[in-house]
Motif scaffolding. Sequence first.
Motif, short mmCIF file in Angstrom:
data_model
loop_
_atom_site.label_atom_id
_atom_site.label_comp_id
_atom_site.label_asym_id
_atom_site.label_seq_id
_atom_site.Cartn_x
_atom_site.Cartn_y
_atom_site.Cartn_z
N THR A 1 -92.41 -12.02 39.37
CA THR A 1 -90.95 -11.90 39.49
C THR A 1 -90.27 -13.23 39.18
O THR A 1 -89.13 -13.25 38.72
N ALA A 2 -90.96 -14.32 39.42
CA ALA A 2 -90.37 -15.64 39.13
C ALA A 2 -90.19 -15.85 37.63
O ALA A 2 -89.31 -16.62 37.21
N VAL A 3 -91.00 -15.15 36.81
CA VAL A 3 -90.88 -15.29 35.35
C VAL A 3 -90.37 -13.99 34.72
O VAL A 3 -90.51 -13.80 33.51
N ALA A 4 -89.79 -13.10 35.55
CA ALA A 4 -89.15 -11.87 35.07
C ALA A 4 -90.11 -10.96 34.30
O ALA A 4 -89.74 -10.37 33.30
N ARG A 5 -91.34 -10.82 34.79
CA ARG A 5 -92.30 -9.87 34.20
C ARG A 5 -92.35 -8.65 35.10
O ARG A 5 -93.32 -8.38 35.80
N GLU A 6 -91.25 -7.87 35.08
CA GLU A 6 -91.11 -6.78 36.04
C GLU A 6 -92.10 -5.63 35.82
O GLU A 6 -92.44 -4.91 36.76
N GLY A 7 -92.56 -5.44 34.59
CA GLY A 7 -93.51 -4.37 34.32
C GLY A 7 -94.81 -4.58 35.08
O GLY A 7 -95.28 -3.70 35.82
N TRP A 8 -95.41 -5.76 34.92
CA TRP A 8 -96.63 -6.07 35.64
C TRP A 8 -96.37 -6.22 37.13
O TRP A 8 -97.25 -5.91 37.96
N ALA A 9 -95.19 -6.71 37.50
CA ALA A 9 -94.86 -6.81 38.92
C ALA A 9 -94.85 -5.44 39.58
O ALA A 9 -95.32 -5.27 40.71
#
Length: 347
Positions: free
Chosen positions: A248-256
């Motif tokens: 979430t810190a790098v805005a990778r919401e899919g994997w998050a």
Amino acid sequence: MGLQELWFILIAVLFIGYFVLEGFDFGVGMLMPVLGRSKNGSADNDTRRRVVLNTIGPVWDGNEVWLLTAGGALFAAFPEWYATLFSGFYLPLLLILVALIVRVCAIEYRGKIDDATWRSRWDWGIILGSWVPAVLWGVAFANIVRGVAIDENRQVVSGFFDLLNPYALLGGATTAIVFALHGAVFIALKTADEVHEDAVKLASRLSIPAVVIAGAFVLWTQLAYGKGWTWILVGIAAAALLGVVALTAVAREGWAFVLTTVAVIGAVVLLFASLYPNVMPSTISDDYSLTIYNASSSPYTLKVMTWAAAFMTPVVLIYQGWTYWVFRKRISTAHIPPSIGLPIKTS
């Protein structure tokens, strides 16, 4: 593996499906006041709230079917478990049911009349109808694992406030914060423009307290009720939540979103594995505990249920998967048409 073990696993799978799918539904409802607030003033609030709500619009009612199926399977496969659970946990389960009914009505009715006050009242129905079950499911399952006062007649003799013990309250806090995080990541995955940006930021903020609270709960569960091999589940859930912090810190919401799903699965499996072979432990005497053997239906009933599940389960999974595929695209405020609700009568 006998049929009792098989159906214990199947009921665990049904609750996993419910908490994974309905978990982000609850999270979306819980976060409506935050992500539904526009920086441009109250005029855009309704548009943003409709974006947030529309992320689950096509799927929320289908997600609730997992609970109905789990309840039906529990009743048919383990009637003694069902009877003791629903009588002993009557008030919290009633509150969950009422909250779910309010949420259903609120989702369906909020757009029927084009009036800000009308929509605001139903929005509170969505918010409260999401928060109440999100907390109480954690309280209920924590008490099931911990055990309650069950007597020789298989009746729960403890009261409602006995369910509000520290372990159960931590369980309620865990489901609430994890579902909120799960919902924030889902909104980030399903939206564009400023709603997406705000959801990513909120998910990042929620991820750290989620690690702390959920980590404390799964560790307490493992130390008090877990088995040797279930340390693996603790590690999986902890690693998944730590991964969410980084993603979430790098805005990778899919994997998050994948990792919040893994965290929910790991936590639910830990609860059921800690419970086995009991289904409701008694704090009065181990002799009064309900197990998969003394609480189950007849072998013939379980056999018929197994054949029915073998035919119907793939159909349900394929249909629900197709639904998510059809509605896979992101939405934004630009996709929201003007309200078409009926005008409120002034006389």
